[in-house]
Design an enzyme around this catalytic site. Structure first.
Site, PDB file in Angstrom:
ATOM      1  CE  LYS A 115     -14.612   4.133 -18.108  1.00 27.99           C
ATOM      2  NZ  LYS A 115     -14.956   5.477 -17.682  1.00 27.99           N
ATOM      3  CG  ASP A 158     -11.848  12.995 -16.920  1.00 27.56           C
ATOM      4  OD1 ASP A 158     -11.164  12.253 -17.668  1.00 27.56           O
ATOM      5  OD2 ASP A 158     -12.883  12.619 -16.345  1.00 27.56           O
ATOM      6  NE  ARG A 194      -2.965   0.416   3.319  1.00 24.26           N
ATOM      7  CZ  ARG A 194      -2.417   0.962   4.412  1.00 24.26           C
ATOM      8  NH1 ARG A 194      -1.950   2.199   4.364  1.00 24.26           N
ATOM      9  NH2 ARG A 194      -2.323   0.288   5.526  1.00 24.26           N
ATOM     10  CE1 TYR A 244     -18.304   7.834 -16.207  1.00 24.87           C
ATOM     11  CE2 TYR A 244     -17.712   8.545 -14.009  1.00 24.87           C
ATOM     12  CZ  TYR A 244     -18.125   7.563 -14.867  1.00 24.87           C
ATOM     13  OH  TYR A 244     -18.364   6.307 -14.386  1.00 24.87           O
TER      14      TYR A 244
HETATM   15  C1  LIG Z   1     -15.185   6.174 -16.458  1.00 20.45           C
HETATM   16  C2  LIG Z   1     -14.835   7.580 -16.305  1.00 20.45           C
HETATM   17  C3  LIG Z   1     -14.498   8.105 -15.040  1.00 20.45           C
HETATM   18  C4  LIG Z   1     -14.548   7.282 -13.765  1.00 20.45           C
HETATM   19  O1  LIG Z   1     -13.544   6.309 -13.751  1.00 20.45           O
HETATM   20  P1  LIG Z   1     -13.706   4.817 -13.119  1.00 20.45           P
HETATM   21  O2  LIG Z   1     -12.486   4.116 -13.602  1.00 20.45           O
HETATM   22  O3  LIG Z   1     -15.019   4.262 -13.646  1.00 20.45           O
HETATM   23  O4  LIG Z   1     -13.740   4.953 -11.635  1.00 20.45           O
HETATM   24  C5  LIG Z   1     -14.147   9.447 -14.985  1.00 20.45           C
HETATM   25  N1  LIG Z   1     -14.125  10.226 -16.093  1.00 20.45           N
HETATM   26  C6  LIG Z   1     -14.442   9.743 -17.318  1.00 20.45           C
HETATM   27  C7  LIG Z   1     -14.403  10.648 -18.508  1.00 20.45           C
HETATM   28  C8  LIG Z   1     -14.819   8.414 -17.463  1.00 20.45           C
HETATM   29  O5  LIG Z   1     -15.154   7.951 -18.677  1.00 20.45           O
END
Ligand SMILES: *Cc1c(COP(=O)(O)O)cnc(C)c1O
Length: 383
Positions: free
Chosen positions: A204, A179, A54, A106
């Protein structure tokens, strides 16, 4: 070998950011699931690493160094999910801080931040991402601590000017976090445009095969805020498992091929369907008609991403009928995998969603673009 300063990111990712181990010669990275690491008789940590996973997992350094390099940052950290990475950022804010973010991002992230803000006493201000001056008006000098944007933003693919956002944030004394899940470092490197922090849902495109949950933060500088984030990962415990880190590193090896292919196909699909009689709009930043196309051309290179949305003239009913009629697209949430997905976001997000009910979100995979076009054509014809 793969740490040469002049090597292109395609080359670094193909090698997974590593050179084969000099002692054992593994070409693929070894998987190291141990949670604890022994000390020698002099009480020194064997191998010079941390003693507990961790704190400092041996599964992270290669993939983190690669991600930092791809984004042009000074450091990267992997987390158990995108949301765990985002939560580390919220936890690093102080009660009373002002946070600015777009209305359309998101939805899970917006929803969680608004709930978290209530408990943590943050004040959150949402701005209209379609209005280029709205972000600068929302920041408050000396009060705003964080501006969080997503570009292109989910699921309308509006484009936010990162350099302008950075300028507005910095003028107010705030940090800019981007993001960049949808753009990936293949298409946009937010730090080059002035961002302080880059966020990815590694679930993703970075992993790209729909079999890992992971989150990533990359920092422009190793500063106090970065130390605080590292402390949050360690103490709050949102750490990535060894196998997941291994799969993330493996998926990254084909990132450039996958994103390049998905972007090419998404552009072909967007161009093919623009003006289709059953569609009210095709939303894709690569189309000349897209309001964000000019900014997208400036801050994206090599393509406009694999995500697009279709708006149906026949409203929600027509959208659901197309989703019902597809044979190749998979009806599923998430994005950025090798297979193409279709989703009716309004059904998923519920009544508070800002997403129009006539909208279908497409995540384009690496299949043949002609097969994808034919599938959508038949679903539109039968709908
Ligand atoms: C999926 C997603 C998230 C959240 O991420 P997780 O891996 O599902 O916790 C945040 N921002 C975008 C643009 C996403 O597609």
């Amino acid at each position: 070998m793969t740490d040469g300063p002049d090597l292109k990111p395609e080359t670094l990712t193909a090698h997974g950011g590593r050179t084969p181990d000099a002692l054992r010669g593994d070409v693929a990275p070894p998987l190291r699931p141990s949670t604890n690491y022994a000390r020698d008789e002099n009480y020194q940590q064997i191998g010079g690493q941390g003693g507990y996973a961790r704190d400092e997992s041996p599964s992270y350094p290669e993939v983190e160094a690669l991600l930092a390099r791809l984004e042009g940052g000074e450091g990267a950290m992997v987390f158990a999910s995108g949301m765990a990475a985002a939560t580390a950022v919220w936890l690093s804010l102080a009660p009373g801080d002002h946070v600015v973010l777009p209305k359309v991002i998101y939805w899970g992230l917006r929803d969680w931040l608004l709930k978290f803000a209530d408990n943590w006493n943050l004040s959150v201000e949402l701005f209209d991402q379609e209005d280029p001056g709205a972000l600068a008006r929302a920041v408050r000098p000396g009060k705003t601590r964080l501006v969080w944007i997503e570009t292109p933003c989910n699921p309308t693919w509006d484009v936010i000017d990162i350099a302008a956002a950075a300028e507005a944030a910095h003028r107010a004394g705030a940090l800019l976090a981007v993001d960049s899940t949808v753009a990936t470092p293949v298409l946009t490197r937010p730090i080059e445009h002035g961002a302080d922090l880059v966020f990815h849902s590694g679930t993703k495109y970075l992993n790209g095969h729909g079999d890992v949950m992971a989150g990533v933060l990359v920092t422009a500088r190793r500063d106090d805020f970065w130390d605080r984030l590292r402390d949050k990962r360690h103490r709050a415990g949102g750490v990535l498992g060894a196998f997941e880190a291994w799969l993330l590193q493996r998926g990254l090896r084909t990132l450039y091929l996958r994103v390049g292919r998905a972007s090419e196909s998404a552009l072909a699909i967007a161009r093919h369907f623009e003006g289709h009689p059953k569609l009210a709009a095709v939303l894709y930043p690569g189309l000349d008609s897209h309001p964000g196309h000019g900014v997208a051309k400036r801050q994206m290179s090599g393509g406009f991403g694999g995500m697009l949305s279709l708006r149906l003239r026949g409203g929600a009913e027509a959208a659901l009928s197309v989703a019902k009629g597809v044979r190749l697209f998979v009806r599923a949430t998430s994005l950025g995998g090798v297979e193409s997905l279709i989703e009716h976001r309004a059904s998923i997000e519920g009544p508070d969603s800002p997403v129009p009910p006539d909208l279908l979100r497409l995540s384009i995979g690496i299949e043949d673009a002609g097969d994808l076009i034919a599938d959508l054509e038949q679903a539109l014809a039968s709908g």
